[in-house]
Design an enzyme around this catalytic site. Sequence first.
Site, short mmCIF file in Angstrom:
data_model
loop_
_atom_site.label_atom_id
_atom_site.label_comp_id
_atom_site.label_asym_id
_atom_site.label_seq_id
_atom_site.Cartn_x
_atom_site.Cartn_y
_atom_site.Cartn_z
N GLY A 13 -21.78 74.76 68.91
CA GLY A 13 -22.30 76.20 68.27
C GLY A 13 -23.27 75.82 67.26
N ASP A 42 -11.52 63.38 61.72
CA ASP A 42 -10.79 64.76 61.68
C ASP A 42 -10.59 65.10 60.29
OD1 ASP A 42 -9.06 66.58 61.63
OD2 ASP A 42 -7.39 65.24 62.76
N LEU A 43 -11.61 66.27 59.85
CA LEU A 43 -11.66 66.84 58.57
C LEU A 43 -10.40 67.38 58.07
CD1 LEU A 43 -15.22 67.84 58.55
CD2 LEU A 43 -14.40 65.96 57.42
N SER A 112 -18.07 82.96 56.15
CA SER A 112 -17.82 84.05 57.07
C SER A 112 -17.81 85.45 56.82
CB SER A 112 -16.72 83.82 58.18
OG SER A 112 -16.62 85.06 58.78
N TYR A 154 -7.60 82.82 58.83
CA TYR A 154 -8.95 82.46 58.60
C TYR A 154 -9.89 83.42 57.68
CZ TYR A 154 -13.83 82.23 60.68
OH TYR A 154 -15.04 81.82 60.89
N LYS A 158 -11.86 81.59 54.54
CA LYS A 158 -13.35 81.81 54.19
C LYS A 158 -13.70 82.60 52.95
CE LYS A 158 -14.94 79.87 58.04
NZ LYS A 158 -15.65 78.86 57.98
N1 LIG Z 1 -19.36 81.86 65.68
C1 LIG Z 1 -19.00 82.94 64.86
O1 LIG Z 1 -19.33 84.12 65.06
C2 LIG Z 1 -18.67 82.63 63.21
C3 LIG Z 1 -18.84 83.50 62.50
C4 LIG Z 1 -18.54 83.21 61.09
C5 LIG Z 1 -18.58 82.01 60.69
N2 LIG Z 1 -18.40 80.97 61.56
C6 LIG Z 1 -18.13 79.54 61.14
O2 LIG Z 1 -19.34 78.94 61.47
C7 LIG Z 1 -18.88 77.42 61.43
C8 LIG Z 1 -19.25 76.79 63.18
O3 LIG Z 1 -18.45 77.45 64.21
P1 LIG Z 1 -18.91 77.83 65.63
O4 LIG Z 1 -19.04 79.17 65.72
O5 LIG Z 1 -20.27 77.16 65.52
O6 LIG Z 1 -17.87 77.14 66.33
P2 LIG Z 1 -17.50 76.03 67.22
O7 LIG Z 1 -16.33 75.92 67.64
O8 LIG Z 1 -18.45 76.23 68.43
O9 LIG Z 1 -17.94 74.57 66.30
C9 LIG Z 1 -17.04 74.17 65.35
C10 LIG Z 1 -17.17 72.68 65.38
O10 LIG Z 1 -16.28 72.36 64.26
C11 LIG Z 1 -15.66 71.04 64.90
N3 LIG Z 1 -14.36 70.67 64.17
C12 LIG Z 1 -13.20 71.52 64.36
N4 LIG Z 1 -12.18 71.04 63.72
C13 LIG Z 1 -12.70 69.69 63.18
C14 LIG Z 1 -12.03 68.75 62.50
N5 LIG Z 1 -10.74 68.77 62.29
N6 LIG Z 1 -12.88 67.75 62.21
C15 LIG Z 1 -14.00 67.69 62.46
N7 LIG Z 1 -14.64 68.59 63.01
C16 LIG Z 1 -14.00 69.95 63.55
C17 LIG Z 1 -15.22 71.48 66.35
O11 LIG Z 1 -15.23 70.27 67.10
C18 LIG Z 1 -16.66 72.06 66.44
O12 LIG Z 1 -17.66 71.18 67.31
C19 LIG Z 1 -17.53 77.54 61.41
O13 LIG Z 1 -17.14 77.24 60.00
C20 LIG Z 1 -16.79 78.87 61.86
O14 LIG Z 1 -15.82 79.30 61.00
C21 LIG Z 1 -18.59 81.23 63.07
#
Ligand SMILES: NC(=O)c1ccc[n+]([C@@H]2O[C@H](COP(=O)([O-])OP(=O)(O)OC[C@H]3O[C@@H](n4cnc5c(N)ncnc54)[C@H](O)[C@@H]3O)[C@@H](O)[C@H]2O)c1
Length: 260
Positions: A13, A42-43, A112, A154, A158
């Site tokens: 993402g 693992d964070l 977010s 969630y 945030k």
């Molecule tokens: N996609 C959206 O619409 C959106 C909107 C607002 C905020 N966000 C935020 O953007 C950020 C990225 O999200 P995204 O949409 O790219 O999602 P995504 O699921 O594609 O990517 C998130 C990544 O975080 C990693 N991750 C999860 N748990 C983890 C852990 N314990 N240790 C290490 N890595 C870990 C996952 O493996 C994944 O690769 C996130 O913080 C999400 O909350 C996303």
Amino acid sequence: MSRTYVVTGAASGIGKATSELLTERGHRVIGVDIHDAEVVVDLSTDEGRAALLEGVTAASGGTIDAIIANAGLATSTPTTVAVNFFGAVSTLELLRPLLSGSDAPRAVATASMASLFPADQELLDALLAGDEPAALHRAGELVAAGEQAAGQIYGTTKQALAKWIRRNAPTAEWAGAGIPLNAIAPGVVETPMTSAFTGSTEAREAILQQVPMPLNGIFAPRDVAYLLAWLTSEENAHLCGQVVFIDGGSDAVIRGDSTW
Ligand SMILES: NC(=O)c1ccc[n+]([C@@H]2O[C@H](COP(=O)([O-])OP(=O)(O)OC[C@H]3O[C@@H](n4cnc5c(N)ncnc54)[C@H](O)[C@@H]3O)[C@@H](O)[C@H]2O)c1
């Protein structure tokens, strides 16, 4: 000039798109994720956070230019609390000393627009107190209380992260050390995290009722990457504690002129 960036959540993402953009621009990216990354940790755990510092120190030689604390989870579970708030804050705090050798140190976290949704006050208080056991306990109670209560997890993580950024950015550790610390607040971005909301026309219409995005609607992770890249570039020397909504207008629709 080539800079060294740490990007968490780099396997998918927004983090993946940001890593690709920075690499295309000639920078060195140390990708961090729970799978498929240069530093696999693992964070959600203390061990994983310690391994993050160890892995990034080894990969960088001890100096980095920017931290992009982006990893996150959107499940209604206690693990989301551990990753989205404590994982992000640990990433920023543990890696901050590695910025001291940079001429232009920068840091940003991904919050977010969901931070605008109603929060659970008890969880929010535990997060902002930095009390991880209490926060995980409260998240467990919300899960037990059912889908609606758990659904607050969630957005609450945030909101806490955005508030943590606001509180900490102007302090001696960040602004005083010459490090702009900011957050972004995306609207709905098309990534694996949101596939259930973006996979069909009906689903897209339904999510846009909840998250109004009058400016160009749901968008691609690359568009978020441009903003993260700018916030962590040498060009950004004066933004301090800002939460930049990249959301197609949902903040302007929901909060109107109650904030400015
Ligand atoms: N996609 C959206 O619409 C959106 C909107 C607002 C905020 N966000 C935020 O953007 C950020 C990225 O999200 P995204 O949409 O790219 O999602 P995504 O699921 O594609 O990517 C998130 C990544 O975080 C990693 N991750 C999860 N748990 C983890 C852990 N314990 N240790 C290490 N890595 C870990 C996952 O493996 C994944 O690769 C996130 O913080 C999400 O909350 C996303």
